[in-house]
Design an enzyme around this catalytic site. Structure first.
Site, PDB file in Angstrom:
ATOM      1  CD  GLN A   1     178.619  48.801  38.446  1.00 46.62           C
ATOM      2  OE1 GLN A   1     178.584  49.811  39.322  1.00 46.62           O
ATOM      3  NE2 GLN A   1     179.148  47.586  38.870  1.00 46.62           N
TER       4      GLN A   1
ATOM      5  N   GLY B   1     182.128  57.989  42.561  1.00 45.67           N
ATOM      6  CA  GLY B   1     182.207  56.594  42.305  1.00 45.67           C
ATOM      7  C   GLY B   1     180.789  55.934  42.535  1.00 45.67           C
ATOM      8  CG  HIS B   2     180.229  51.715  41.877  1.00 42.79           C
ATOM      9  ND1 HIS B   2     180.399  50.649  41.559  1.00 42.79           N
ATOM     10  CD2 HIS B   2     181.373  51.736  42.750  1.00 42.79           C
ATOM     11  CE1 HIS B   2     181.388  49.937  41.948  1.00 42.79           C
ATOM     12  NE2 HIS B   2     181.947  50.351  42.675  1.00 42.79           N
ATOM     13  CG  ASN B   3     177.426  51.222  44.993  1.00 38.66           C
ATOM     14  OD1 ASN B   3     176.583  51.072  44.169  1.00 38.66           O
ATOM     15  ND2 ASN B   3     178.402  50.455  45.032  1.00 38.66           N
TER      16      ASN B   3
END
Lengths: 339, 339, 339
Positions: free
Chosen positions: A207, A248-250
């Site tokens: 990540q 969460g990611h993004n």
């Protein structure tokens, strides 16, 4: 402050003057002559109108100054100065800020027990408290405060005047804007939850996308906002984020979004400006929650929600539809119970 | 790396060579000639097929190397080298790991501000960062990294090469396997929630069972895994555990289990190998979730779930049954709304 | 301890004596002659009766002493001493406490790496571990233990004998009673989630009300209890609070309340004495949950709940009504599935 000074400060109109000297703001029922208190007469966030007991507490208030909506008349305490405000709650908030600020006081300087890498750039009037750790290449702009035991990772950037309470962890490369507040033990920029099943194990997807948080964001305690996979997770200007919130990611969160306690936003969700997500609501990921959307507590978006929609349930749908479904079911259950 | 080297590394087939020198992996739309990017053409985890925009981004990609499924043909960028992979996402994950690893770089040694008890056993090439605390009798195997402000309790054991981010707390006697990663502010081995009502107070049941986590487990930020009452809570090999996950005392989690954000597993739950629990799902405790079970987000098991079942709802039942129930209710609500 | 000593200690009746010397308590199936174990024969918290396997484990137990309900007879191991107890689980809890206490051992004194402000008041036999920070004016009563890396804010008060595990953060002015236990990385007294929309931004309402926690409260890991707006958030005597619990500003929680994992209590909720809130249940705020109420896991109160009610669902209603509704829906879904 005198009633006249307060009226000027909050942009209100002095309905009735008084001799009080005001030193703080408190609740109507708890106030004495050194306090300002407020009462709007309007329903609260949950739609409930003020109760008889609340009207009585207003009538009995010992406050030196009352910040009122102009529609609030009738039985008011005889000795209080009265100030009419378009939004008494807002006026009280600004007045309270005037007295005590929004964060505790701090003194510039680096505590001798703090570990600050020689390559970190530290601005003017920065306060780095006991037990803090600032890694190589980090950049703390002027007026940043790290309360105690805060970790700032390599090459992270903290904007002007941001305040990080004890125990916060900022991962490497994370960028936090100016005038942000982050409460204790929250984690900014941990790895997103990205893996690929190899047939025999979960292979981690590194990540590397980072996390960019804009100016004026406040984040509660024990919340976690993950870094992006390849591109940064983004949090817009002026968002307010409560405790135990997971992003969460993004994800790309717009400006002035409200995320209440235990909200969970799964990866790659886009949220438009000014959306309000009630307690323990969220997104299943990979969808867009429109600008100005209001999501009821516990509701979860599993697909796109248009701008301005008011939704409830999981999957989230039009709030009235959801409510109707619940009512039908309860009615059937009651009927069966009587049979 | 050259396209040929990458093809060999990921076990793929060079469909079309190119002159690019690749230094990292990124998304198709963000890639330049120094990047590898990937595209599978398959539906994502939520079942959505690539959109027209995503196909267009592939066609327009500036990537030096594209990792593709062999079925992805048609409009591809003319200058990119193309490598066919059985699983392009997995290939990209492994390639990204090759470039940046799965954790940040660290240097062996004990920071002078760390407090390491004289009776702790510290292996070769261990890195103990600023502000860490290692209590009596703890054992850190070779290559363990404690980033900063990590606490390791008395007699805890950390396996070879495990990496603990800032703020993690490992309670006394906890055993963590090799090659584990634990993100910031997670807590391993706090007391389980065990009490007995005496008639006048909740008497605590001392929690002495410990916690044993196998090799290759990754745990997100702000998660908490409790120790057992008399016997250890157990987490199997290669599990991946997201942020804000709660695992109660006496649970036995199998190998390669996936626990997404905010999952909560109440005490004495057994989970079989390879089960996947979606966001905010969980168990009410004292039940068995079978091997390979897939639990939809928000679903909660209140009784045993057979191996391989796909379930949803709370209580969790067959996912199709749950979906049908929701559909019936929504249909009735829509009908009523029109009436 | 001999069987006779144990019987006296737990207030039980020696049904059959034995020669064992007991050093600890464990589960029936894991016990040897140095262990006491217990068996009540009653259904567990989830209503499940002991299984045949559990009865067999009792018959095969190697325990030196068995703490039993008098109704447990029949096939019992021939060599164990037997003690009849009104509540065998409670007896086992007290006996285990007698052997290992409820917190790990600690030594009085201030670790040289701890930072304690000169104006803090530190009682007798206080233990302040490595990396702890105690701010100006804080007061730690006799016997308080701060394990490691605990932060105690300015003017906070910690009552006699309270134990704070590593990573806990106590904000300024918070008052924690005597004999409390707080597990790692929990946060006491962060700002409540209070803002007023100005038309262009969320203006923060300063949170000055503090937090008062009574005696004998235990709080799990990663939980967060917010300070009040103008008046303190209050937690009553003897409450037990699990991991990842969130309590909003201005809440008033009664005595001996049970809050299981991931419970979230939104602001200004009042909870009566002895209420039990199951996992991931909670309150939408501004309502009263009566004394002795039992809320099923996942249920959420959006309006007042009368004393003693047993509720489920969201919004929480009578548990039987909620269950009937679910049953009706599942039945319709099954029927449709067969059609």
């Amino acid at each position: 402050m005198t009633p006249t000074e307060i009226a000027a400060f909050v942009g209100g109109t002095l309905r009735r003057d008084g001799s009080a000297q005001i030193g703080f703001v408190t609740a109507v029922h708890a106030a004495n002559e050194t306090h300002a208190a407020w009462f709007s007469g309007k329903p609260d966030l949950t739609g409930r109108k003020p109760s008889d007991a609340q009207w009585q507490a207003l009538a009995d208030s010992g406050a030196g100054v009352l910040l009122l909506h102009e529609s609030v008349t009738g039985n008011l305490p005889p000795n209080a100065a009265l100030i009419d405000c378009a939004n008494p709650g807002l006026a009280a908030a600004k007045l309270a800020q005037r007295f005590v600020g929004v964060v505790p006081p701090s003194q510039p300087g680096v505590h001798p027990s703090a570990i600050v890498d020689a390559s970190a750039q530290i601005g003017q009037d920065v306060s780095i408290g006991p037990g803090c750790v600032v890694e190589a290449g980090a950049h703390l702009d002027d007026g940043v405060v790290l309360q105690s035991r805060v970790s700032v990772g390599a090459n992270a950037k903290l904007g002007k005047g941001s305040y990080l309470y004890s125990g916060v962890v900022v991962y490497h490369d994370v960028e936090l804007g100016a005038a942000c507040v982050v409460h204790s033990n929250s984690v900014l920029g941990a790895d997103g939850f990205g893996y690929s099943w190899s047939g025999s194990r979960h292979e981690k997807v590194p990540q590397t996308g980072g996390l960019v948080i804009a100016d004026g964001v406040e984040i509660g305690a024990c919340s976690a906002i993950d870094r992006g996979t390849f591109e940064p997770t983004q949090i817009g200007m002026g968002c307010i984020i409560d405790n135990h919130v997971q992003i969460g990611h993004n994800c790309q969160i717009g400006a002035f979004v409200v995320l209440c306690g235990q909200v969970a936003i799964a990866g790659s969700t886009v949220i438009g400006d000014g959306a309000i997500l009630g307690g323990r609501s969220g997104s299943g990921g990979h969808c867009r929650i429109g600008a100005g959307v209001q999501m009821a507590g516990l509701s979860v978006a599993f697909s796109d929600i248009p701008d301005g929609a008011i939704v409830a349930g999981a999957p989230a749908v039009d709030a009235k539809l959801d409510m109707r479904g619940r009512a039908i079911l309860r009615k059937m259950a009651r009927k069966r119970g009587r049979a």
